[in-house]
Scaffold this motif. Structure first.
Motif, mmCIF file in Angstrom:
data_model
loop_
_atom_site.group_PDB
_atom_site.id
_atom_site.type_symbol
_atom_site.label_atom_id
_atom_site.label_comp_id
_atom_site.label_asym_id
_atom_site.label_seq_id
_atom_site.Cartn_x
_atom_site.Cartn_y
_atom_site.Cartn_z
ATOM 1 N N THR A 1 0.827 -1.213 0.000
ATOM 2 C CA THR A 1 0.000 0.000 0.000
ATOM 3 C C THR A 1 0.861 1.263 0.000
ATOM 4 O O THR A 1 0.337 2.368 -0.072
ATOM 5 C CB THR A 1 -0.934 0.035 1.224
ATOM 6 N N GLY A 2 2.178 1.089 0.141
ATOM 7 C CA GLY A 2 3.083 2.225 0.188
ATOM 8 C C GLY A 2 3.379 2.713 1.600
ATOM 9 O O GLY A 2 4.143 3.656 1.786
ATOM 10 N N ALA A 3 2.806 2.060 2.618
ATOM 11 C CA ALA A 3 3.031 2.458 4.012
ATOM 12 C C ALA A 3 4.377 1.930 4.502
ATOM 13 O O ALA A 3 4.792 0.816 4.164
ATOM 14 C CB ALA A 3 1.915 1.922 4.908
ATOM 15 N N SER A 4 5.065 2.730 5.299
ATOM 16 C CA SER A 4 6.355 2.331 5.856
ATOM 17 C C SER A 4 6.155 1.318 6.977
ATOM 18 O O SER A 4 5.319 1.514 7.853
ATOM 19 C CB SER A 4 7.076 3.568 6.378
ATOM 20 N N GLN A 5 6.929 0.242 6.946
ATOM 21 C CA GLN A 5 6.824 -0.839 7.930
ATOM 22 C C GLN A 5 8.225 -1.182 8.452
ATOM 23 O O GLN A 5 9.212 -0.947 7.770
ATOM 24 C CB GLN A 5 6.201 -2.098 7.313
ATOM 25 N N THR A 6 8.261 -1.770 9.644
ATOM 26 C CA THR A 6 9.521 -2.194 10.258
ATOM 27 C C THR A 6 9.472 -3.687 10.535
ATOM 28 O O THR A 6 8.470 -4.195 11.026
ATOM 29 C CB THR A 6 9.756 -1.448 11.582
ATOM 30 N N ILE A 7 10.571 -4.375 10.253
ATOM 31 C CA ILE A 7 10.711 -5.785 10.617
ATOM 32 C C ILE A 7 11.613 -5.831 11.838
ATOM 33 O O ILE A 7 12.744 -5.364 11.802
ATOM 34 C CB ILE A 7 11.307 -6.606 9.457
ATOM 35 N N THR B 1 9.753 -17.900 8.836
ATOM 36 C CA THR B 1 8.987 -16.836 8.171
ATOM 37 C C THR B 1 9.603 -16.546 6.811
ATOM 38 O O THR B 1 10.656 -17.069 6.464
ATOM 39 C CB THR B 1 8.981 -15.527 9.000
ATOM 40 N N SER B 2 8.943 -15.692 6.072
ATOM 41 C CA SER B 2 9.487 -15.216 4.804
ATOM 42 C C SER B 2 9.339 -13.703 4.784
ATOM 43 O O SER B 2 8.654 -13.117 5.626
ATOM 44 C CB SER B 2 8.760 -15.859 3.619
ATOM 45 N N TRP B 3 9.989 -13.089 3.822
ATOM 46 C CA TRP B 3 9.884 -11.637 3.710
ATOM 47 C C TRP B 3 8.465 -11.259 3.295
ATOM 48 O O TRP B 3 7.808 -11.995 2.558
ATOM 49 C CB TRP B 3 10.871 -11.103 2.680
ATOM 50 N N SER C 1 5.329 -8.930 1.459
ATOM 51 C CA SER C 1 5.111 -8.294 0.160
ATOM 52 C C SER C 1 5.450 -6.818 0.283
ATOM 53 O O SER C 1 5.206 -6.197 1.317
ATOM 54 C CB SER C 1 3.647 -8.443 -0.265
ATOM 55 N N ILE C 2 6.014 -6.277 -0.782
ATOM 56 C CA ILE C 2 6.433 -4.873 -0.735
ATOM 57 C C ILE C 2 5.866 -4.101 -1.910
ATOM 58 O O ILE C 2 5.370 -4.681 -2.877
ATOM 59 C CB ILE C 2 7.971 -4.746 -0.737
ATOM 60 N N ALA C 3 5.983 -2.779 -1.809
ATOM 61 C CA ALA C 3 5.583 -1.907 -2.901
ATOM 62 C C ALA C 3 6.497 -2.148 -4.096
ATOM 63 O O ALA C 3 7.671 -2.452 -3.922
ATOM 64 C CB ALA C 3 5.668 -0.448 -2.452
ATOM 65 N N PRO C 4 5.965 -2.005 -5.302
ATOM 66 C CA PRO C 4 6.793 -2.230 -6.499
ATOM 67 C C PRO C 4 7.652 -1.016 -6.840
ATOM 68 O O PRO C 4 7.842 -0.693 -7.996
ATOM 69 C CB PRO C 4 5.739 -2.497 -7.574
ATOM 70 N N ASP C 5 8.178 -0.360 -5.818
ATOM 71 C CA ASP C 5 9.006 0.829 -6.010
ATOM 72 C C ASP C 5 10.485 0.461 -5.935
ATOM 73 O O ASP C 5 10.864 -0.475 -5.238
ATOM 74 C CB ASP C 5 8.738 1.873 -4.911
ATOM 75 N N ALA C 6 11.296 1.269 -6.596
ATOM 76 C CA ALA C 6 12.742 1.135 -6.408
ATOM 77 C C ALA C 6 13.071 1.566 -4.992
ATOM 78 O O ALA C 6 12.394 2.420 -4.416
ATOM 79 C CB ALA C 6 13.483 2.004 -7.420
ATOM 80 N N ASP C 7 14.080 0.965 -4.421
ATOM 81 C CA ASP C 7 14.543 1.324 -3.073
ATOM 82 C C ASP C 7 13.454 1.148 -2.017
ATOM 83 O O ASP C 7 13.343 1.952 -1.092
ATOM 84 C CB ASP C 7 15.072 2.766 -3.042
ATOM 85 N N ALA C 8 12.672 0.096 -2.128
ATOM 86 C CA ALA C 8 11.560 -0.137 -1.197
ATOM 87 C C ALA C 8 12.019 -0.717 0.134
ATOM 88 O O ALA C 8 11.270 -0.710 1.101
ATOM 89 C CB ALA C 8 10.527 -1.057 -1.834
ATOM 90 N N VAL C 9 13.259 -1.232 0.199
ATOM 91 C CA VAL C 9 13.764 -1.879 1.412
ATOM 92 C C VAL C 9 15.062 -1.201 1.827
ATOM 93 O O VAL C 9 15.921 -0.924 0.984
ATOM 94 C CB VAL C 9 14.027 -3.382 1.160
ATOM 95 N N SER C 10 15.214 -0.933 3.117
ATOM 96 C CA SER C 10 16.488 -0.425 3.625
ATOM 97 C C SER C 10 16.876 -1.198 4.870
ATOM 98 O O SER C 10 16.034 -1.561 5.684
ATOM 99 C CB SER C 10 16.433 1.078 3.913
ATOM 100 N N VAL C 11 18.176 -1.454 4.985
ATOM 101 C CA VAL C 11 18.732 -2.178 6.124
ATOM 102 C C VAL C 11 19.781 -1.283 6.759
ATOM 103 O O VAL C 11 20.672 -0.774 6.071
ATOM 104 C CB VAL C 11 19.365 -3.514 5.684
ATOM 105 N N THR C 12 19.666 -1.084 8.070
ATOM 106 C CA THR C 12 20.639 -0.277 8.801
ATOM 107 C C THR C 12 21.315 -1.140 9.849
ATOM 108 O O THR C 12 20.644 -1.895 10.563
ATOM 109 C CB THR C 12 19.954 0.930 9.475
ATOM 110 N N VAL C 13 22.644 -1.024 9.928
ATOM 111 C CA VAL C 13 23.430 -1.814 10.869
ATOM 112 C C VAL C 13 24.673 -1.003 11.248
ATOM 113 O O VAL C 13 25.118 -0.148 10.477
ATOM 114 C CB VAL C 13 23.809 -3.182 10.252
ATOM 115 N N VAL C 14 25.225 -1.271 12.405
ATOM 116 C CA VAL C 14 26.481 -0.634 12.805
ATOM 117 C C VAL C 14 27.627 -1.484 12.259
ATOM 118 O O VAL C 14 27.687 -2.689 12.487
ATOM 119 C CB VAL C 14 26.582 -0.492 14.339
#
Length: 192
Positions: free
Chosen positions: A99-105, A125-127, A129-142
């Motif tokens: 739907t385009g809403a921001s979500q957190t895993i 579990t599995s990943w 469903s996401i929006a069909p946009d470029a850059d729809a997923v981001s991962v942040t880590v130290v």
């Protein structure tokens, strides 16, 4: 912070990093400047530039900080380009749902036993469903070496050689000396 898009690390300014791998005193000693402070600002900038050059050449993060990598979507495993990953690092995965809403895993797993670290969905579990946009997923880590002492000496020596080259040849065309590349070569990750 460094943001990695399609394997290309890009420094995002205004985010403080931990202490640089080299101090101003170490760089000045290498340059044999003694207590002269007239070039301190220039040398401080050269320390940062040398670190950035070594990071770009080797794909290693020399100062520990948050790294965000952007993906076009989920795959079985999300391969992280940042290395080394902090031993106590937790991973934050954000995505835009269909739907385009921001979500957190909150329960993604971080496998950091070898370079390339990977982010995986929680067991059983599995990943989503996401929006069909470029850059729809981001991962942040130290990621990055936890202290300047933990940075390999050959990488610090490469930084010193870059600093002295750039200091002494201020109009240089940006070519790194062959010795710098040789010092960094064994740490380079090909295919980034």
């Amino acid at each position: 912070m460094i943001v990695i898009v399609d394997g290309v690390p890009t420094e995002v300014p205004d985010v403080p990093t931990t202490q640089e791998p080299l101090t101003l005193a170490q760089a000045k000693a290498h340059l044999r400047l003694g207590s002269d402070t007239t070039e301190d600002e220039l040398i401080s900038g050269l320390i940062v530039a040398a670190r950035e050059w070594v990071e770009a050449f080797t794909s290693l993060i020399l100062t520990q900080r948050e790294i965000t990598q952007v993906f076009n979507g989920f795959s079985c495993r999300l391969r992280l380009y940042a290395w080394p990953i902090a031993s106590d690092a937790e991973v934050a995965v954000l995505y835009r749902d269909y739907t385009g809403a921001s979500q957190t895993i909150t329960d993604a797993r971080l496998a950091r036993s070898a370079r390339w670290a990977q982010v995986l969905p929680a067991i059983g579990t599995s990943w989503p469903s996401i929006a069909p946009d470029a850059d729809a997923v981001s991962v942040t880590v130290v990621a990055g070496y936890p202290t300047p002492e933990a940075v390999p000496q050959s990488l610090k020596q490469a930084m010193l050689l870059l600093i002295s080259t750039w200091f002494n040849e201020r109009e240089a065309k940006g070519e790194a000396p062959t010795a710098v590349e040789m010092l960094c070569h064994s740490f380079r990750l090909i295919g980034v």
